[in-house]
Scaffold this motif. Structure first.
Motif, PDB file in Angstrom:
ATOM      1  N   MET A 138       0.843  -4.817   1.426  1.00 50.79           N
ATOM      2  CA  MET A 138       1.703  -3.810   2.044  1.00 50.79           C
ATOM      3  C   MET A 138       3.186  -4.115   1.879  1.00 50.79           C
ATOM      4  O   MET A 138       4.024  -3.245   2.071  1.00 50.79           O
ATOM      5  CB  MET A 138       1.378  -3.701   3.531  1.00 50.79           C
ATOM      6  N   GLU A 139       3.521  -5.378   1.513  1.00 52.86           N
ATOM      7  CA  GLU A 139       4.947  -5.719   1.425  1.00 52.86           C
ATOM      8  C   GLU A 139       5.675  -4.891   0.386  1.00 52.86           C
ATOM      9  O   GLU A 139       6.889  -4.698   0.479  1.00 52.86           O
ATOM     10  CB  GLU A 139       5.121  -7.216   1.112  1.00 52.86           C
ATOM     11  N   TYR A 140       4.957  -4.369  -0.606  1.00 51.27           N
ATOM     12  CA  TYR A 140       5.590  -3.530  -1.619  1.00 51.27           C
ATOM     13  C   TYR A 140       5.941  -2.147  -1.068  1.00 51.27           C
ATOM     14  O   TYR A 140       6.780  -1.443  -1.627  1.00 51.27           O
ATOM     15  CB  TYR A 140       4.667  -3.363  -2.831  1.00 51.27           C
ATOM     16  N   PHE A 141       5.284  -1.724   0.022  1.00 56.33           N
ATOM     17  CA  PHE A 141       5.438  -0.359   0.511  1.00 56.33           C
ATOM     18  C   PHE A 141       6.143  -0.262   1.866  1.00 56.33           C
ATOM     19  O   PHE A 141       6.578   0.813   2.241  1.00 56.33           O
ATOM     20  CB  PHE A 141       4.057   0.304   0.631  1.00 56.33           C
ATOM     21  N   ASN A 142       6.233  -1.366   2.610  1.00 54.34           N
ATOM     22  CA  ASN A 142       6.793  -1.315   3.954  1.00 54.34           C
ATOM     23  C   ASN A 142       8.241  -0.824   3.981  1.00 54.34           C
ATOM     24  O   ASN A 142       8.640  -0.079   4.873  1.00 54.34           O
ATOM     25  CB  ASN A 142       6.704  -2.697   4.617  1.00 54.34           C
ATOM     26  N   LYS A 143       9.044  -1.249   3.006  1.00 56.50           N
ATOM     27  CA  LYS A 143      10.460  -0.896   2.995  1.00 56.50           C
ATOM     28  C   LYS A 143      10.807   0.153   1.942  1.00 56.50           C
ATOM     29  O   LYS A 143      11.905   0.701   1.958  1.00 56.50           O
ATOM     30  CB  LYS A 143      11.300  -2.149   2.757  1.00 56.50           C
ATOM     31  N   ALA A 144       9.911   0.401   1.022  1.00 56.29           N
ATOM     32  CA  ALA A 144      10.201   1.340  -0.068  1.00 56.29           C
ATOM     33  C   ALA A 144      10.055   2.780   0.402  1.00 56.29           C
ATOM     34  O   ALA A 144       9.059   3.135   1.034  1.00 56.29           O
ATOM     35  CB  ALA A 144       9.283   1.080  -1.254  1.00 56.29           C
ATOM     36  N   LYS A 145      11.043   3.614   0.099  1.00 58.32           N
ATOM     37  CA  LYS A 145      10.947   5.048   0.384  1.00 58.32           C
ATOM     38  C   LYS A 145      10.119   5.755  -0.681  1.00 58.32           C
ATOM     39  O   LYS A 145       9.447   6.750  -0.412  1.00 58.32           O
ATOM     40  CB  LYS A 145      12.335   5.662   0.449  1.00 58.32           C
ATOM     41  N   ALA A 146      10.200   5.241  -1.891  1.00 63.99           N
ATOM     42  CA  ALA A 146       9.454   5.826  -3.007  1.00 63.99           C
ATOM     43  C   ALA A 146       9.171   4.741  -4.025  1.00 63.99           C
ATOM     44  O   ALA A 146       9.884   3.729  -4.099  1.00 63.99           O
ATOM     45  CB  ALA A 146      10.224   6.976  -3.645  1.00 63.99           C
ATOM     46  N   VAL A 147       8.144   4.953  -4.829  1.00 65.31           N
ATOM     47  CA  VAL A 147       7.754   3.968  -5.833  1.00 65.31           C
ATOM     48  C   VAL A 147       7.312   4.684  -7.104  1.00 65.31           C
ATOM     49  O   VAL A 147       7.038   5.888  -7.108  1.00 65.31           O
ATOM     50  CB  VAL A 147       6.592   3.074  -5.341  1.00 65.31           C
ATOM     51  N   LYS A 148       7.260   3.916  -8.173  1.00 65.47           N
ATOM     52  CA  LYS A 148       6.530   4.305  -9.375  1.00 65.47           C
ATOM     53  C   LYS A 148       5.403   3.300  -9.543  1.00 65.47           C
ATOM     54  O   LYS A 148       5.560   2.118  -9.230  1.00 65.47           O
ATOM     55  CB  LYS A 148       7.439   4.287 -10.612  1.00 65.47           C
ATOM     56  N   LEU A 149       4.274   3.755 -10.030  1.00 70.17           N
ATOM     57  CA  LEU A 149       3.113   2.903 -10.240  1.00 70.17           C
ATOM     58  C   LEU A 149       2.827   2.804 -11.729  1.00 70.17           C
ATOM     59  O   LEU A 149       2.607   3.819 -12.397  1.00 70.17           O
ATOM     60  CB  LEU A 149       1.896   3.468  -9.505  1.00 70.17           C
ATOM     61  N   ARG A 150       2.836   1.586 -12.243  1.00 66.79           N
ATOM     62  CA  ARG A 150       2.598   1.356 -13.668  1.00 66.79           C
ATOM     63  C   ARG A 150       1.276   0.629 -13.853  1.00 66.79           C
ATOM     64  O   ARG A 150       1.039  -0.426 -13.261  1.00 66.79           O
ATOM     65  CB  ARG A 150       3.741   0.541 -14.282  1.00 66.79           C
ATOM     66  N   SER A 151       0.413   1.199 -14.657  1.00 65.07           N
ATOM     67  CA  SER A 151      -0.920   0.640 -14.854  1.00 65.07           C
ATOM     68  C   SER A 151      -0.888  -0.575 -15.763  1.00 65.07           C
ATOM     69  O   SER A 151       0.135  -0.899 -16.381  1.00 65.07           O
ATOM     70  CB  SER A 151      -1.854   1.701 -15.456  1.00 65.07           C
ATOM     71  N   HIS A 152      -2.031  -1.241 -15.855  1.00 66.31           N
ATOM     72  CA  HIS A 152      -2.189  -2.394 -16.729  1.00 66.31           C
ATOM     73  C   HIS A 152      -1.897  -2.043 -18.191  1.00 66.31           C
ATOM     74  O   HIS A 152      -1.533  -2.904 -18.985  1.00 66.31           O
ATOM     75  CB  HIS A 152      -3.615  -2.927 -16.592  1.00 66.31           C
TER      76      HIS A 152
END
Length: 489
Positions: free
Chosen positions: A1-15
């Motif tokens: 969850m540490e990646y999402f707790n403070k982020a307002k928005a994200v991009k997700l990059r696959s393997h």
């Protein structure tokens, strides 16, 4: 969850180095190399009362949603679509992020994981939620999270061109030309211009890093490093163009070994994997590099989306060379190289054909594979008989297509996809196709020369030097049911 707790928005990059994007039809999802449009932005919403769950909302105002519908009938993996709170999806819009190293896994309401699929169509670029049962597809559920600081501003920016159809990697590589960069994420590759023109007539080159040091082949004939001495023969790399591809090349050191993107971490638990000299048993994607032009310089990209990187800082980073995607602004220039052409081809005859394998052996060659089969490259692969000439290709080349529900195949006269297979057993070949394509229960068939009908392969294969062409039939298809009725399975 540490990646999402403070982020307002994200991009997700696959393997696979591709971004999770939402199509404009407000329903479908897919992967794309182009992460510079607002379709790749996902706003983070924390779920009240569930401290470890998030909802991810796209620019269309819809949510990443795990459904119960199968992606293909009879095949593992269920659809992931764009849903909304008012559609009665309930908890199917919620995801539980689970950290694994530097990546995350997103677990759905039913305990399955968001998966970026590779392989052939219809799997390529698709998104499902599934439990990966094969070690070769374990990394398909790992995602790199890139936080964004100003999502509202980015979402209000004008849209750039975004292809609407499901492209192959080669189509994306040739067609994605961004307009203006919308996202300032440090790992976004906003310049897709080819850098092959810098190597087109080059016979021998030197590569100079941002630190004004040259890429050197170490005297141990295995390591690759940086050094200010560019007059050494170790700084010279012979350029080999690949006839099958107009945007890929190989670089051979003075020891007759290829610049190779290995799957070995430079330091355990730290991003970045070793770049070494090697002579693989077969020339595969680990020794292939795609030059990407960036102004007067070039970035060298692996087939899996990482970049050749010259590291600075303190030991053991100083003078090391890895392949990686830089996530910090301070290290962006570490993947830029100046190309010094030392020798050119006076004439440009067509290069001799070189055996090539398109088989994606994720266990052996994928840069971020979980299972590392070898901790060092064997010197036995670089004997005098190997230096200066490609290793002999072992096994046979098998070309294949995936059949439609009724057994029809589009463009069957075209070679299609291929893999290299050593062996004569149909069962072993079937397992190889399952690993290659991710299609569970696939049936390997051949077409009769007498009546043109498909029949499952049941006998031993011809000798290894015989090239074959086969058709893959899905277990849920009409033609598979016909096989069962005829007693062919």
């Amino acid at each position: 969850m540490e990646y999402f707790n403070k982020a307002k928005a994200v991009k997700l990059r696959s393997h696979l180095g591709k971004y999770l994007v939402a199509d404009d039809d407000h329903h479908k999802l897919r992967q794309s190399k182009n992460g510079s449009t607002r379709n790749s932005i996902w706003l983070v919403e924390l779920v009240k009362g569930k401290s470890h769950h998030v909802r991810l909302r796209n620019s269309n105002g819809r949510y990443l949603t795990a459904t119960e519908a199968p992606f293909l009938l009879g095949v593992t993996g269920n659809k992931v679509v764009q849903g909304s709170l008012g559609d009665g999806w309930n908890g199917k819009l919620e995801w539980e992020p689970i950290t694994e190293g530097l990546h995350v896994k997103l677990r759905s309401w039913c305990g399955k994981y968001l998966r970026g699929n590779g392989g052939t169509l219809p799997w390529r670029n698709s998104i499902t939620h599934d439990d990966p049962y094969a070690s070769t597809t374990h990394d398909w559920i790992l995602w790199a999270v890139e936080p964004l600081e100003f999502p509202d501003k980015l979402l209000s920016s004008p849209e750039t061109h975004f292809p609407s159809s499901l492209e192959s990697e080669d189509e994306l590589r040739g067609s994605e030309e961004p307009g203006s960069s919308l996202l300032q994420s440090t790992s976004s590759d906003t310049m897709f211009r080819s850098g092959m023109e810098l190597f087109h007539r080059a016979k021998v080159v030197r590569l100079r890093s941002h630190h004004d040091k040259y890429l050197l082949a170490d005297e141990d004939e295995e390591s690759v490093t940086q050094d200010r001495n560019g007059s050494s023969r170790n700084a010279k790399w012979t350029v080999e163009l690949i006839p099958e591809f107009d945007n890929l090349l190989r670089l051979k050191s003075c020891y007759g070994k290829y610049l190779t993107a290995s799957n070995q971490p430079l330091l355990l638990g730290v991003t970045g994997r070793k770049v070494v000299q090697s002579v693989p048993r077969q020339l595969d994607s680990s020794v292939e590099w795609e030059p990407v032009r960036d102004g007067a310089q070039v970035k060298l990209k692996t087939r899996y989306g990482n970049f050749l990187r010259a590291n600075g800082g303190l030991p053991p980073w100083r003078n090391s060379v890895t392949h990686d995607i830089p996530h910090r602004t301070a290290t962006q220039d570490w993947i830029l190289w100046d190309v010094d052409v030392l020798e050119i081809h006076v004439e440009s005859p067509a290069p001799p054909p070189i055996p090539h394998s398109d088989s994606l052996d994720f266990d052996s060659y994928t840069p971020s594979a979980v299972s590392i089969k070898s901790t060092a490259f064997s010197r036995q692969e670089s004997t005098d008989s190997n230096v200066g000439s490609p290793p002999k290709l072992e096994g046979r080349t098998i070309y294949y297509h995936v059949a439609e529900d009724n057994g029809d195949v589009d463009d069957e006269n075209v070679q299609g996809y291929s893999l290299t297979f050593k062996g004569n057993g149909v069962e072993q070949l079937t397992r190889k196709f399952v690993e290659e394509t991710g299609l569970e229960g696939v049936i390997v068939c051949t077409r009769s020369p007498l009546n043109g009908k498909l029949y499952p392969l049941r006998l031993q294969l011809p000798p290894n030097n015989v090239t074959m062409q086969v058709v893959l039939v899905l277990p849920s298809s009409k033609v598979a049911r016909d096989f069962e009725e005829q007693g062919l399975l």
